[in-house]
Design a protein around this motif. Sequence first.
Motif, PDB file in Angstrom:
ATOM      1  N   SER A 174       0.850  -1.186   0.000  1.00 25.01           N
ATOM      2  CA  SER A 174       0.000   0.000   0.000  1.00 25.01           C
ATOM      3  C   SER A 174       0.896   1.251   0.000  1.00 25.01           C
ATOM      4  N   PRO A 175       1.471   1.563  -1.159  1.00 24.70           N
ATOM      5  CA  PRO A 175       2.477   2.630  -1.226  1.00 24.70           C
ATOM      6  C   PRO A 175       2.030   3.988  -0.716  1.00 24.70           C
ATOM      7  N   GLU A 176       0.804   4.371  -0.969  1.00 25.69           N
ATOM      8  CA  GLU A 176       0.377   5.703  -0.563  1.00 25.69           C
ATOM      9  C   GLU A 176       0.005   5.768   0.923  1.00 25.69           C
ATOM     10  N   GLN A 177      -0.305   4.638   1.532  1.00 28.79           N
ATOM     11  CA  GLN A 177      -0.624   4.611   2.959  1.00 28.79           C
ATOM     12  C   GLN A 177       0.613   4.408   3.824  1.00 28.79           C
ATOM     13  N   HIS A 178       1.707   3.910   3.228  1.00 31.07           N
ATOM     14  CA  HIS A 178       2.937   3.626   3.980  1.00 31.07           C
ATOM     15  C   HIS A 178       4.144   4.230   3.258  1.00 31.07           C
ATOM     16  N   PRO A 179       4.183   5.555   3.153  1.00 27.66           N
ATOM     17  CA  PRO A 179       5.285   6.170   2.400  1.00 27.66           C
ATOM     18  C   PRO A 179       6.617   6.195   3.160  1.00 27.66           C
ATOM     19  N   ALA A 180       6.591   6.040   4.491  1.00 25.42           N
ATOM     20  CA  ALA A 180       7.829   6.074   5.282  1.00 25.42           C
ATOM     21  C   ALA A 180       8.514   4.724   5.152  1.00 25.42           C
ATOM     22  N   ILE A 181       9.521   4.665   4.301  1.00 29.67           N
ATOM     23  CA  ILE A 181      10.137   3.379   4.000  1.00 29.67           C
ATOM     24  C   ILE A 181      11.511   3.213   4.638  1.00 29.67           C
ATOM     25  N   TRP A 182      12.001   4.254   5.277  1.00 28.57           N
ATOM     26  CA  TRP A 182      13.313   4.108   5.890  1.00 28.57           C
ATOM     27  C   TRP A 182      13.348   4.824   7.233  1.00 28.57           C
ATOM     28  N   PRO A 183      12.489   4.360   8.172  1.00 27.17           N
ATOM     29  CA  PRO A 183      12.516   4.987   9.503  1.00 27.17           C
ATOM     30  C   PRO A 183      13.794   4.577  10.247  1.00 27.17           C
ATOM     31  N   GLU A 184      13.924   5.052  11.441  1.00 26.60           N
ATOM     32  CA  GLU A 184      15.069   4.654  12.262  1.00 26.60           C
ATOM     33  C   GLU A 184      15.184   3.129  12.280  1.00 26.60           C
ATOM     34  N   ALA A 185      16.393   2.653  12.215  1.00 25.70           N
ATOM     35  CA  ALA A 185      16.625   1.205  12.215  1.00 25.70           C
ATOM     36  C   ALA A 185      16.181   0.599  13.542  1.00 25.70           C
ATOM     37  N   HIS A 186      15.451  -0.490  13.447  1.00 27.53           N
ATOM     38  CA  HIS A 186      15.010  -1.213  14.637  1.00 27.53           C
ATOM     39  C   HIS A 186      16.069  -2.246  15.005  1.00 27.53           C
ATOM     40  N   TRP A 187      16.619  -2.129  16.185  1.00 32.67           N
ATOM     41  CA  TRP A 187      17.563  -3.117  16.707  1.00 32.67           C
ATOM     42  C   TRP A 187      16.981  -3.626  18.031  1.00 32.67           C
ATOM     43  N   PRO A 188      16.481  -4.863  18.043  1.00 42.35           N
ATOM     44  CA  PRO A 188      15.894  -5.400  19.278  1.00 42.35           C
ATOM     45  C   PRO A 188      16.876  -5.305  20.454  1.00 42.35           C
ATOM     46  N   GLN A 189      16.340  -5.014  21.613  1.00 42.07           N
ATOM     47  CA  GLN A 189      17.163  -4.877  22.822  1.00 42.07           C
ATOM     48  C   GLN A 189      17.513  -6.236  23.434  1.00 42.07           C
ATOM     49  N   ASN A 190      16.636  -7.203  23.265  1.00 40.96           N
ATOM     50  CA  ASN A 190      16.861  -8.533  23.817  1.00 40.96           C
ATOM     51  C   ASN A 190      17.753  -9.316  22.855  1.00 40.96           C
ATOM     52  N   HIS A 191      18.902  -9.779  23.313  1.00 43.56           N
ATOM     53  CA  HIS A 191      19.873 -10.444  22.446  1.00 43.56           C
ATOM     54  C   HIS A 191      19.636 -11.942  22.280  1.00 43.56           C
ATOM     55  N   THR A 192      18.711 -12.509  23.035  1.00 45.45           N
ATOM     56  CA  THR A 192      18.540 -13.962  23.040  1.00 45.45           C
ATOM     57  C   THR A 192      17.076 -14.351  22.897  1.00 45.45           C
ATOM     58  N   PRO A 193      16.783 -15.307  22.002  1.00 41.79           N
ATOM     59  CA  PRO A 193      15.401 -15.801  21.956  1.00 41.79           C
ATOM     60  C   PRO A 193      15.104 -16.558  23.244  1.00 41.79           C
ATOM     61  N   GLN A 194      13.857 -16.478  23.698  1.00 42.69           N
ATOM     62  CA  GLN A 194      13.484 -17.151  24.942  1.00 42.69           C
ATOM     63  C   GLN A 194      13.447 -18.661  24.785  1.00 42.69           C
ATOM     64  N   SER A 195      13.252 -19.133  23.555  1.00 43.24           N
ATOM     65  CA  SER A 195      13.143 -20.579  23.343  1.00 43.24           C
ATOM     66  C   SER A 195      13.397 -20.906  21.877  1.00 43.24           C
ATOM     67  N   GLU A 196      13.538 -22.163  21.598  1.00 43.40           N
ATOM     68  CA  GLU A 196      13.658 -22.620  20.216  1.00 43.40           C
ATOM     69  C   GLU A 196      12.385 -22.278  19.452  1.00 43.40           C
ATOM     70  N   GLN A 197      11.249 -22.382  20.123  1.00 43.08           N
ATOM     71  CA  GLN A 197       9.969 -22.051  19.488  1.00 43.08           C
ATOM     72  C   GLN A 197       9.942 -20.580  19.059  1.00 43.08           C
TER      73      GLN A 197
END
Length: 157
Positions: A69-92
């Motif tokens: 939906s190009p006209e509804q989502h024009p912001a294509i390069w916001p601040e980079a998301h880097w998760p704060q949690n470095h480890t998955p809680q489980s294999e799942q």
Amino acid sequence: MTSNLSTDTLLRKQLAELLHGGFAPNVILLREFHHDKAGILLDGLHFSAWVLLGHMQARQQTLLQFMKSPEQHPAIWPEAHWPQNHTPQSEQEWNQAIDRFEYELNEMIALVLDPKNDLFRVHSNGKTLSWAAMTALHHNGYHIGQLKTMGRQLGVW
């Protein structure tokens, strides 16, 4: 030798192949990475494999939303998301994150392959669907390379 494929069809097929990861399919490499090593921070890096996956998925999702939906989502390069949690809680949790990444990647590929979508129409933000797809493949490829290097150092491969 001439091809029976139109230039448009050929471009779409090649772009889809590269989005998958070309000779190093992204999802296969992610699934091969051991979840128990996904949270390890190697010396000199500020991210783990888990953080890389979260970062890749967030950027891919932003680009996918624009493509859907190009006209509804024009912001294509916001601040980079880097998760704060470095480890998955489980294999799942690790596998669910890969499943989500794969699902969204397949959505993007379907949009690229659909001839009803004009890959070169310039939208209000100055970008095209082809730009978004190429940005996703470049971004994913860059980070998959990092993941592969990390995996080698951790004994995954």
